[in-house]
Write an enzyme that holds these catalytic residues in place. Structure first.
Site, PDB file in Angstrom:
ATOM      1  N   LYS A   1     -72.672  12.878 -35.909  1.00  0.00           N
ATOM      2  CA  LYS A   1     -72.228  12.158 -37.092  1.00  0.00           C
ATOM      3  C   LYS A   1     -70.945  12.712 -37.688  1.00  0.00           C
ATOM      4  CE  LYS A   1     -76.746  10.626 -38.659  1.00  0.00           C
ATOM      5  NZ  LYS A   1     -77.755  10.795 -39.707  1.00  0.00           N
TER       6      LYS A   1
ATOM      7  N   PRO B   1     -72.461   4.631 -40.673  1.00  0.00           N
ATOM      8  CA  PRO B   1     -72.701   6.071 -40.580  1.00  0.00           C
ATOM      9  C   PRO B   1     -73.649   6.633 -39.576  1.00  0.00           C
ATOM     10  CG  PRO B   1     -73.534   5.223 -42.644  1.00  0.00           C
ATOM     11  CD  PRO B   1     -73.063   4.094 -41.844  1.00  0.00           C
ATOM     12  N   GLU B   2     -74.097   6.068 -38.540  1.00  0.00           N
ATOM     13  CA  GLU B   2     -74.878   6.850 -37.585  1.00  0.00           C
ATOM     14  C   GLU B   2     -73.996   7.159 -36.374  1.00  0.00           C
ATOM     15  OE1 GLU B   2     -78.941   5.436 -37.174  1.00  0.00           O
ATOM     16  OE2 GLU B   2     -78.878   4.585 -39.183  1.00  0.00           O
TER      17      GLU B   2
ATOM     18  N   ASN C   1     -81.114   6.435 -39.926  1.00  0.00           N
ATOM     19  CA  ASN C   1     -82.312   5.703 -40.319  1.00  0.00           C
ATOM     20  C   ASN C   1     -82.613   4.480 -39.457  1.00  0.00           C
ATOM     21  OD1 ASN C   1     -84.564   5.683 -41.938  1.00  0.00           O
ATOM     22  ND2 ASN C   1     -83.662   4.251 -43.405  1.00  0.00           N
TER      23      ASN C   1
END
Length: 403
Positions: free
Chosen positions: A54, A2-3, A183
């Site tokens: 994203k 997910p990034e 993150n």
DNA sequence: CGTCCACGTCTAC
DNA sequence: TAGACCTGGACGG
């Protein structure tokens, strides 16, 4: 996935796998999904993809038919449709035969082939989703990877925004300004510049204002490619690394961050800070784990605890975007093949290949902020430096902390 | 078995 | 600034 890099790799995957493939019928949604139905039906259509930060946009384009009546059939679309996806914590695309449909395939596009194949959006945790007839979410800023100049300007012209009152590590997750940073990227980016994660964002960024004004007078940089070149020549700054570090992940191919993947070790070797043995980690004010080295900085949360990291183990299953064949012949990678042989793929063999065998270990720390084990020349440390050489060879100088 | 953790948003006290 | 939304892998007992 997910990034930003993972979303972009997903779009590349869709474009590669669906090139020349004709899809047909309706778009099917899983029973459990609470996401909207996709009101699109076509005898024959194609699928293409694009990413921005994203998000991924799929475009379904009906193929013109000679039979006019056919395209006018009740309920059939003759207009293209855009669907905007976000991946949450676990979303990704797969292209398989119908009987190999993965668990948690929540949206399915069917090809017209004899043994039918299916492009599916897979999302175990269901934090991801989609918007039919969607547009890029207006609250998200320009893409850090493919709209670099606008991204940079958007940040530097809004430094008075209260979003920049926060610690830099928290502002980096604000998608209004850093669309695509997540993150692991925030940790990797701050680490390379040796920036303390809990320094006020504005303090870190306002220094770049005059720098850009200077540059404006001398050169005019407009396209992203140009920016990349400049970034390699000019002194590195936080915003340029928000662009180049994610692109390094894209360059590696595969799927990017995916611990379940068979050859996760390539990505793991690329990491210099996130989940790296010897690095510190604490929870930020949003209770997200930030990894860093050295002093956390003045705005660090009081009493912040460090989560206990755990080891991850690779699985056999291989749904790497890069290695999937054009034919959906499932997961037949020989389990006996050693991981080492699966993890070459270091672009341009200029770099002497490294020991892919050594493996980083998750920190097993206590409740308080974890401290690096003093007398433990970790393999990760060595690994970091060797990784750095790779990066330098590719033109990305890293301000490594080698103390 | 149970607990903790995970690449991300959202909205509700 | 907490939860909520979810599944599942790693680890501990």
């Amino acid at each position: 996935m997910p990034e930003g890099p993972e979303l972009h790799l997903a779009s590349l995957f869709v474009n590669r796998m669906c090139e020349g493939v004709v899809f047909t019928g309706s778009v099917k949604k899983s029973q459990v999904s609470k996401r909207p139905d996709v009101p699109f039906t076509s005898e024959a259509y194609r699928i293409t993809a694009q990413s921005r930060g994203k998000e991924v946009r799929l475009t379904l384009t009906p193929i013109k038919s000679d039979d006019v009546k056919q395209s006018v059939k009740a309920g059939h679309s003759d207009q293209p449709m855009d669907i905007i996806f976000h991946f949450g914590m676990s979303g990704f695309f797969r292209f398989t035969t119908e009987d190999e449909l993965p668990k948690h395939a929540h949206l399915q596009f069917y090809s017209n082939e004899k043994p039918c194949r299916v492009l599916s959006f897979v999302d175990a945790r269901r934090f991801g989703g989609w918007q039919p007839n969607g547009t890029w979410q207006p609250d998200r800023g320009p893409c850090i990877m493919f709209e670099y100049e606008t991204f940079r300007e958007n940040v530097l012209t809004h430094l008075s925004d209260r979003a920049f009152d926060r610690p830099i590590c928290e502002t980096l997750l604000n998608q209004k300004y850093f669309n695509g940073i997540g993150n692991y990227l925030r940790a990797e980016i701050l680490f390379r510049l040796n920036i303390q994660p809990f320094v006020k964002a504005r303090t870190v960024l306002e220094g770049l204002l005059c720098k850009d004004k200077k540059a404006e007078e001398t050169t005019k940089t407009e396209i992203s490619d140009q920016a990349v070149k400049n970034a390699a020549v000019e002194p590195l700054d936080l915003l340029s690394l928000c662009h180049t570090v994610p692109l390094e992940v894209v360059k590696q191919g595969g799927k990017g961050y995916d611990p379940e993947k068979a050859d996760y070790s390539a990505f793991e070797a690329w990491l210099q800070c996130y989940c790296v043995d010897g690095m510190k980690s604490i929870r930020d004010h949003n209770s997200r784990t930030i990894w860093f080295k050295g002093d956390p900085g003045p705005m660090a949360p009081k009493n912040s605890k460090s989560p206990k990291a755990k080891k991850r183990v690779k699985k056999e299953d291989n749904h790497d975007y890069a290695t999937q064949k054009k034919v959906g012949e499932g997961v037949t990678k020989a389990r006996t093949v050693k991981q080492e042989t699966l993890t070459e793929k270091v672009k341009k063999e200029k770099v002497p290949e490294k020991q892919t065998g050594s493996k980083r270990q998750r920190i097993q720390n206590g409740k308080e902020m974890s401290m690096p084990q003093q007398n433990k020349r970790s393999s990760a440390r060595r690994k970091s430096s060797s990784t750095e050489m790779v990066l330098q060879k590719s033109g990305h100088v890293t301000r490594q902390s080698s103390k």
